[in-house]
Design a protein around this motif. Structure first.
Motif, PDB file in Angstrom:
ATOM      1  N   SER A 188      47.942  39.079  40.060  1.00 54.36           N
ATOM      2  CA  SER A 188      48.833  40.235  40.050  1.00 54.36           C
ATOM      3  C   SER A 188      48.416  41.229  41.129  1.00 54.36           C
ATOM      4  CB  SER A 188      48.778  40.919  38.689  1.00 54.36           C
ATOM      5  OG  SER A 188      47.530  41.541  38.534  1.00 54.36           O
ATOM      6  N   VAL A 189      49.289  42.186  41.391  1.00 51.24           N
ATOM      7  CA  VAL A 189      48.976  43.233  42.369  1.00 51.24           C
ATOM      8  C   VAL A 189      47.692  43.944  41.943  1.00 51.24           C
ATOM      9  CG1 VAL A 189      49.809  45.345  43.465  1.00 51.24           C
ATOM     10  CG2 VAL A 189      51.431  43.545  42.858  1.00 51.24           C
ATOM     11  N   ALA A 190      47.609  44.255  40.644  1.00 52.01           N
ATOM     12  CA  ALA A 190      46.428  44.959  40.131  1.00 52.01           C
ATOM     13  C   ALA A 190      45.160  44.131  40.318  1.00 52.01           C
ATOM     14  CB  ALA A 190      46.633  45.288  38.651  1.00 52.01           C
ATOM     15  N   ASP A 191      45.262  42.800  40.094  1.00 49.93           N
ATOM     16  CA  ASP A 191      44.097  41.913  40.280  1.00 49.93           C
ATOM     17  C   ASP A 191      43.573  42.027  41.704  1.00 49.93           C
ATOM     18  OD1 ASP A 191      44.206  40.895  37.727  1.00 49.93           O
ATOM     19  OD2 ASP A 191      45.335  39.089  38.279  1.00 49.93           O
ATOM     20  N   VAL A 192      44.484  41.865  42.681  1.00 52.15           N
ATOM     21  CA  VAL A 192      44.068  41.856  44.092  1.00 52.15           C
ATOM     22  C   VAL A 192      43.497  43.216  44.491  1.00 52.15           C
ATOM     23  CG1 VAL A 192      44.788  41.414  46.467  1.00 52.15           C
ATOM     24  CG2 VAL A 192      45.799  40.085  44.620  1.00 52.15           C
ATOM     25  N   LEU A 193      44.151  44.278  44.037  1.00 50.17           N
ATOM     26  CA  LEU A 193      43.672  45.624  44.369  1.00 50.17           C
ATOM     27  C   LEU A 193      42.297  45.875  43.767  1.00 50.17           C
ATOM     28  CD1 LEU A 193      46.851  47.843  43.960  1.00 50.17           C
ATOM     29  CD2 LEU A 193      45.629  47.301  46.068  1.00 50.17           C
ATOM     30  N   ASP A 194      42.122  45.371  42.546  1.00 53.56           N
ATOM     31  CA  ASP A 194      40.867  45.555  41.843  1.00 53.56           C
ATOM     32  C   ASP A 194      39.731  44.827  42.564  1.00 53.56           C
ATOM     33  OD1 ASP A 194      39.331  46.469  39.740  1.00 53.56           O
ATOM     34  OD2 ASP A 194      39.505  44.548  38.682  1.00 53.56           O
ATOM     35  N   ILE A 195      40.029  43.625  43.054  1.00 52.23           N
ATOM     36  CA  ILE A 195      38.993  42.825  43.712  1.00 52.23           C
ATOM     37  C   ILE A 195      38.663  43.396  45.100  1.00 52.23           C
ATOM     38  CG2 ILE A 195      38.497  40.551  44.694  1.00 52.23           C
ATOM     39  CD1 ILE A 195      40.245  39.407  42.348  1.00 52.23           C
ATOM     40  N   LEU A 196      39.686  43.740  45.864  1.00 56.24           N
ATOM     41  CA  LEU A 196      39.438  44.177  47.252  1.00 56.24           C
ATOM     42  C   LEU A 196      39.147  45.674  47.359  1.00 56.24           C
ATOM     43  CD1 LEU A 196      42.066  42.038  49.199  1.00 56.24           C
ATOM     44  CD2 LEU A 196      39.628  41.620  48.930  1.00 56.24           C
ATOM     45  N   ALA A 246      41.554  32.447  38.317  1.00 53.50           N
ATOM     46  CA  ALA A 246      41.414  32.767  39.739  1.00 53.50           C
ATOM     47  C   ALA A 246      40.699  34.104  39.904  1.00 53.50           C
ATOM     48  CB  ALA A 246      42.795  32.823  40.397  1.00 53.50           C
ATOM     49  N   ARG A 247      41.115  35.056  39.102  1.00 55.91           N
ATOM     50  CA  ARG A 247      40.546  36.397  39.180  1.00 55.91           C
ATOM     51  C   ARG A 247      39.050  36.383  38.894  1.00 55.91           C
ATOM     52  NH1 ARG A 247      42.045  41.992  37.516  1.00 55.91           N
ATOM     53  NH2 ARG A 247      40.096  42.784  36.725  1.00 55.91           N
ATOM     54  N   GLU A 248      38.696  35.673  37.825  1.00 60.80           N
ATOM     55  CA  GLU A 248      37.296  35.648  37.429  1.00 60.80           C
ATOM     56  C   GLU A 248      36.431  34.934  38.469  1.00 60.80           C
ATOM     57  OE1 GLU A 248      36.860  34.628  33.256  1.00 60.80           O
ATOM     58  OE2 GLU A 248      34.809  33.992  33.730  1.00 60.80           O
ATOM     59  N   ARG A 249      36.956  33.806  38.973  1.00 59.00           N
ATOM     60  CA  ARG A 249      36.191  33.058  39.986  1.00 59.00           C
ATOM     61  C   ARG A 249      35.954  33.912  41.221  1.00 59.00           C
ATOM     62  NH1 ARG A 249      39.313  28.367  41.648  1.00 59.00           N
ATOM     63  NH2 ARG A 249      37.503  27.796  42.869  1.00 59.00           N
ATOM     64  N   LEU A 250      37.019  34.618  41.641  1.00 55.24           N
ATOM     65  CA  LEU A 250      36.899  35.467  42.828  1.00 55.24           C
ATOM     66  C   LEU A 250      35.886  36.584  42.617  1.00 55.24           C
ATOM     67  CD1 LEU A 250      40.528  35.880  44.161  1.00 55.24           C
ATOM     68  CD2 LEU A 250      38.536  35.191  45.484  1.00 55.24           C
ATOM     69  N   GLN A 251      35.938  37.203  41.435  1.00 57.29           N
ATOM     70  CA  GLN A 251      35.032  38.320  41.185  1.00 57.29           C
ATOM     71  C   GLN A 251      33.576  37.883  41.248  1.00 57.29           C
ATOM     72  OE1 GLN A 251      36.887  39.742  37.600  1.00 57.29           O
ATOM     73  NE2 GLN A 251      37.505  41.656  38.586  1.00 57.29           N
ATOM     74  N   ILE A 252      33.285  36.719  40.673  1.00 53.78           N
ATOM     75  CA  ILE A 252      31.909  36.217  40.677  1.00 53.78           C
ATOM     76  C   ILE A 252      31.488  35.852  42.103  1.00 53.78           C
ATOM     77  CG2 ILE A 252      30.420  34.332  39.899  1.00 53.78           C
ATOM     78  CD1 ILE A 252      32.178  34.326  37.303  1.00 53.78           C
ATOM     79  N   LEU A 253      32.374  35.110  42.793  1.00 54.99           N
ATOM     80  CA  LEU A 253      32.061  34.646  44.150  1.00 54.99           C
ATOM     81  C   LEU A 253      31.827  35.815  45.105  1.00 54.99           C
ATOM     82  CD1 LEU A 253      32.070  32.272  46.251  1.00 54.99           C
ATOM     83  CD2 LEU A 253      34.467  32.797  46.588  1.00 54.99           C
TER      84      LEU A 253
END
Lengths: 271, 99
Positions: free
Chosen positions: A193-201, B16-23
Motif C-alpha cells: 500500500s501507499v502507507a507501506d512504501v512511505l513507512d519503509i522509505l 512483502a512489507r515484513e521482508r523489506l523491513q527486515i532486509l
C-alpha cells in the motif's frame, strides 16, 4: 530561482523517463521555462517519449566536452514553447562525461531555466551518480514492489552521501513518486500500500500515479500524458505532482479509490 | 480450494512489507557503516601521516556492533625506528613548552 531536480530510482523500468517528460511538460504548461536532460548515455529515450527523436543533432556529451554550444544542443518542444530537451548521446561511451563538464552544463542551464529536470539512468554507476550530483532536490520513482522499494532505499542513501548538496552538509529534499499503482490489487492485499512504501522509505509523498493504458498510448505518440491526455486519471495525477513540486498544496488523491454512494449519486469525482 | 486456502492465499503484501523491513534494516546498517569506516580510515591516515612515515596498508579500522555497545578498533603498525626518531625529534621541544 532555478531548481535542479533529479528523477531517479535505482531500478530500471519503473517510469523515470515517463515521469520526467510528464512532469516537465506539466511545469512548462504553466509558463515556467523547463529543460529536461537525459543522462542515460548509450540508451537515450527521453527524446522518443517527447517525440523529438528525429531532431537530435548535438547532445549532453558534446556540450560537456565543449564541442557544441548549449544553444545548439537544446531542442525546443514544438507544442509547448517553454519546454526544452537536452538529449543524451546514443553512440558515445558513458565515461565521456566528467564531473567538471556536467557541472558546467548544469550551471549554464540554471541561468536560463526555472526548472532543470535530470532523467537518471538505472543503476548506481557513473551516469546515475552524475545525474544526481548537482541536483537541489530529488524525485524518487518507485513501484509498489519489493525490488523497486529496495533499490529506492539504496538510491536515497546515495542522495544523502554522494551529492554536492550532501557534501556541503545540507539535507537533500527527496520526494517519493509512486508509479504503476493499482488500488484494486492493493485493496485485495496483493500489492504494497501507499502507507507501506512511505513507512519503509520514510520520505514525503509527491504523488501516486496509477497503472494506466493511457500512459502507454501517450508514449506511443511521443507526447507526455500531461500534454496528450491531461484530463485522464494518470494525466491528472502527474499534473498534481508537478504542482506540488512547484510548491502548491494539492490534496492527495489515491487513484482508483471507490466512489462512495453519495458521490456516485451526484456524479462527483472521488476525492 | 478449501476455505482455509482461500484465506491463506490472500494478502501477500504484508509478507512483502515484513521482508523489506527486515532486509532494509540490515542493509542500512552495513552499507551506512561502510561509508563511515572509509571516512574514518582516510582521516586517520592523513592525521598519522602528518607526523609519522608509515605504510597505509598497515592501518586497519574495524567497527563492531553487538547489542547496545559498538566498538571502534583501530590498529596501526609502525616501524619502531620511525617512532624512536620522531620522539627524539620532539623531546626537546616538549620540555621547553612544559617549562
Amino acid at each position: 530561482m532555478s531548481k535542479v531536480i533529479v528523477v531517479t530510482s535505482g531500478k530500471g523500468g519503473v517510469g523515470k523517463t515517463t515521469s520526467t517528460a510528464s512532469i516537465g511538460a506539466a511545469l512548462a504548461q504553466t509558463g515556467k521555462r523547463v529543460c529536461v536532460v537525459d543522462f542515460d548515455v548509450g540508451l537515450r529515450n527521453l527524446d522518443l517519449v517527447l517525440g523529438a527523436e528525429r531532431r537530435v543533432v548535438y547532445d549532453l556529451i558534446n556540450v560537456a566536452q565543449g564541442d557544441a554550444k548549449l544553444k545548439q544542443a537544446l531542442i525546443r518542444d514544438k507544442r509547448i514553447d517553454t519546454l526544452y530537451l537536452l538529449a543524451a548521446s546514443q553512440t558515445r561511451d558513458k565515461d565521456a562525461l566528467t564531473d567538471e563538464g556536467v557541472e558546467r552544463v548544469i550551471n549554464e542551464l540554471r541561468s536560463s531555466f526555472d526548472y532543470v529536470i535530470c532523467d537518471s539512468p538505472a543503476g548506481i554507476e557513473r551516469g546515475a551518480l552524475l545525474a544526481m550530483r548537482f541536483a537541489d532536490q530529488a524525485v524518487v520513482v518507485t513501484n509498489p514492489e519489493v525490488s523497486s522499494v529496495r533499490d529506492s532505499d539504496r538510491i536515497i542513501g546515495l542522495l544523502d552521501s554522494k551529492t554536492r548538496c550532501a557534501e556541503r552538509g545540507d539535507r537533500m529534499d527527496k520526494q517519493l513518486l509512486l508509479t504503476r499503482f493499482d488500488q484494486a490489487r492493493c485493496s485485495r492485499g496483493e500489492m504494497l500500500s501507499v502507507a507501506d512504501v512511505l513507512d519503509i522509505l520514510s520520505i514525503p509523498l509527491l504523488g501516486i500515479i496509477p497503472e494506466s493504458a493511457d500512459i502507454l498510448r501517450a508514449s506511443n505518440l511521443g507526447a507526455p500524458i500531461t500534454m496528450n491526455n491531461a484530463s485522464s486519471i494518470a494525466g491528472r495525477a502527474y499534473g498534481d505532482a508537478a504542482r506540488r513540486l512547484a510548491g502548491e498544496t494539492v490534496p492527495m488523491l489515491v487513484p482508483g479509490t471507490k466512489k462512495n454512494l453519495l458521490n456516485r449519486v451526484f456524479g462527483r469525482r472521488a476525492a | 480450494m478449501t476455505l482455509f486456502n482461500f484465506f491463506k492465499s490472500r494478502g501477500t503484501a504484508p509478507v512483502a512489507r515484513e521482508r523489506l523491513q527486515i532486509l532494509l534494516a540490515h542493509e542500512r546498517v552495513s552499507l551506512g557503516s561502510c561509508d563511515l569506516i572509509a571516512i574514518l580510515r582516510d582521516e586517520l591516515l592523513a592525521t598519522i601521516a602528518r607526523h609519522i612515515e608509515f605504510d597505509p596498508e598497515k592501518l586497519s579500522v574495524k567497527l563492531d556492533r553487538s547489542g547496545a555497545m559498538s566498538t571502534l578498533e583501530i590498529d596501526v603498525e609502525i616501524p619502531s625506528e620511525e617512532i624512536a626518531a620522531e620522539t627524539r625529534r620532539r623531546a626537546p621541544l616538549s620540555r621547553v613548552s612544559a617549562a
